[in-house]
Design an enzyme around this catalytic site. Structure first.
Site, PDB file in Angstrom:
ATOM      1  CG  MET A   1      -8.222  20.732  55.307  1.00  0.00           C
ATOM      2  SD  MET A   1     -10.264  20.979  55.098  1.00  0.00           S
ATOM      3  CE  MET A   1     -10.996  20.190  56.565  1.00  0.00           C
ATOM      4  CE  LYS A   5      -8.165  27.449  55.590  1.00  0.00           C
ATOM      5  NZ  LYS A   5      -8.118  26.211  56.461  1.00  0.00           N
ATOM      6  CD  GLU A  72     -12.971  27.103  54.760  1.00  0.00           C
ATOM      7  OE1 GLU A  72     -12.613  26.948  53.709  1.00  0.00           O
ATOM      8  OE2 GLU A  72     -13.279  26.651  55.901  1.00  0.00           O
ATOM      9  CG  LEU A  73     -11.731  33.008  47.564  1.00  0.00           C
ATOM     10  CD1 LEU A  73     -12.625  34.334  47.496  1.00  0.00           C
ATOM     11  CD2 LEU A  73     -10.359  33.245  47.131  1.00  0.00           C
ATOM     12  CG  HIS A  74     -11.185  26.444  49.225  1.00  0.00           C
ATOM     13  ND1 HIS A  74     -11.073  27.397  50.436  1.00  0.00           N
ATOM     14  CD2 HIS A  74     -11.811  25.455  49.516  1.00  0.00           C
ATOM     15  CE1 HIS A  74     -11.081  26.587  51.560  1.00  0.00           C
ATOM     16  NE2 HIS A  74     -11.861  25.444  50.941  1.00  0.00           N
ATOM     17  CB  VAL A 158     -15.915  16.640  49.458  1.00  0.00           C
ATOM     18  CG1 VAL A 158     -16.856  15.950  50.540  1.00  0.00           C
ATOM     19  CG2 VAL A 158     -16.125  15.861  48.186  1.00  0.00           C
ATOM     20  CB  VAL A 159     -18.347  21.090  52.699  1.00  0.00           C
ATOM     21  CG1 VAL A 159     -18.406  21.817  54.022  1.00  0.00           C
ATOM     22  CG2 VAL A 159     -18.457  21.944  51.488  1.00  0.00           C
ATOM     23  CE1 TYR A 165     -10.452  17.048  52.099  1.00  0.00           C
ATOM     24  CE2 TYR A 165     -12.726  17.408  53.162  1.00  0.00           C
ATOM     25  CZ  TYR A 165     -12.125  17.524  52.275  1.00  0.00           C
ATOM     26  OH  TYR A 165     -12.540  17.658  50.864  1.00  0.00           O
TER      27      TYR A 165
END
Length: 177
Positions: A1, A5, A72-74, A158-159, A165
Site C-alpha cells: 500500500m 504501484k 490491483e491484480l490481487h 477489504v478495499v 491501512y
C-alpha cells in the site's frame, strides 16, 4: 500500500501510448475508491481503464492490443492458478503484460497469484512505501479497525485507503492475532 504501484503502472502505460502501441488497461470492478472506469493513483494520476472481475474478462478484452496492464491484480475474483494461467496465456500470445498489485495481504502472507507471477515474470520491480511509524522501507500493510490491528480472522480482501491501512516495516508491523 502507498508504494506508488499504480503511479508506476500509469507512467509505463503513458510510455506505451507515446510509442503508439495498441494497449488496454484493466482495473478490478471491486476497486471503486476513485472511479470505476479509470486507474487512479493516490496522487491523482489517472488513465482510462476497463473494469473487470476476472482474468477471463481480461483475456476477452485483449484482442487487437500489444500491451495490457492490470492494476490491483490481487482484487481479481479468480483462483490464483487461473490468474497465473491467464497471464501466461496472454504473454504466450506475444502480448506485453504489466501487472500491479500487493504481494502480501494484511496478515503478511503472500497473495498466491502475485507470488507465482513474480517467480515467472521476465521483470519484477518491487516498490516500497515508507513506514508511517519509523520511516524505514515498509513491506507490510497494517489493516486497522478503530485504530487497532485487524484480527487474523477478518476478511482477506477489504478495499480501502488511509482510513483502513498503514504502511509499516517489519519491526513496526503488528501481527494479526
Amino acid at each position: 500500500m502507498f508504494s506508488g504501484k499504480t503511479e508506476e503502472l500509469i507512467r509505463r502505460m503513458r510510455q506505451v501510448q507515446i510509442a503508439r502501441q495498441h494497449c488496454r488497461i484493466f482495473t478490478p470492478r471491486l476497486d471503486t475508491r476513485y472511479t470505476s472506469s479509470q486507474v487512479a493513483s493516490h496522487s491523482g494520476a489517472r488513465l482510462e481503464a476497463v473494469p473487470v472481475s476476472s482474468i477471463k474478462e481480461v483475456i476477452a478484452g485483449a484482442e487487437g492490443v500489444q500491451v495490457i496492464a492490470i492494476d490491483e491484480l490481487h482484487f481479481l475474483e479468480d483462483r490464483p492458478e487461473e490468474i497465473v494461467a491467464g497471464c501466461q496465456e496472454l504473454a504466450d500470445r506475444g502480448l506485453r503484460v504489466l501487472v500491479a498489485g500487493l504481494d502480501q495481504n494484511y496478515r503478511a502472507e503472500p497473495f498466491p497469484a502475485m507470488a507465482q507471477l513474480m517467480a515467472l515474470a521476465e521483470q519484477v520491480d518491487k516498490l516500497y512505501a515508507i513506514c508511517v511509524r519509523c520511516g524505514a522501507y515498509a513491506t507490510r500493510s497494517q489493516r486497522l479497525i478503530d485504530g487497532h490491528p485487524a484480527p487474523a480472522n477478518a476478511p482477506t480482501i477489504v478495499v480501502g485507503g488511509l482510513d483502513l491501512y498503514e504502511a509499516r516495516c517489519r519491526a513496526c508491523y503488528e501481527v494479526a492475532v
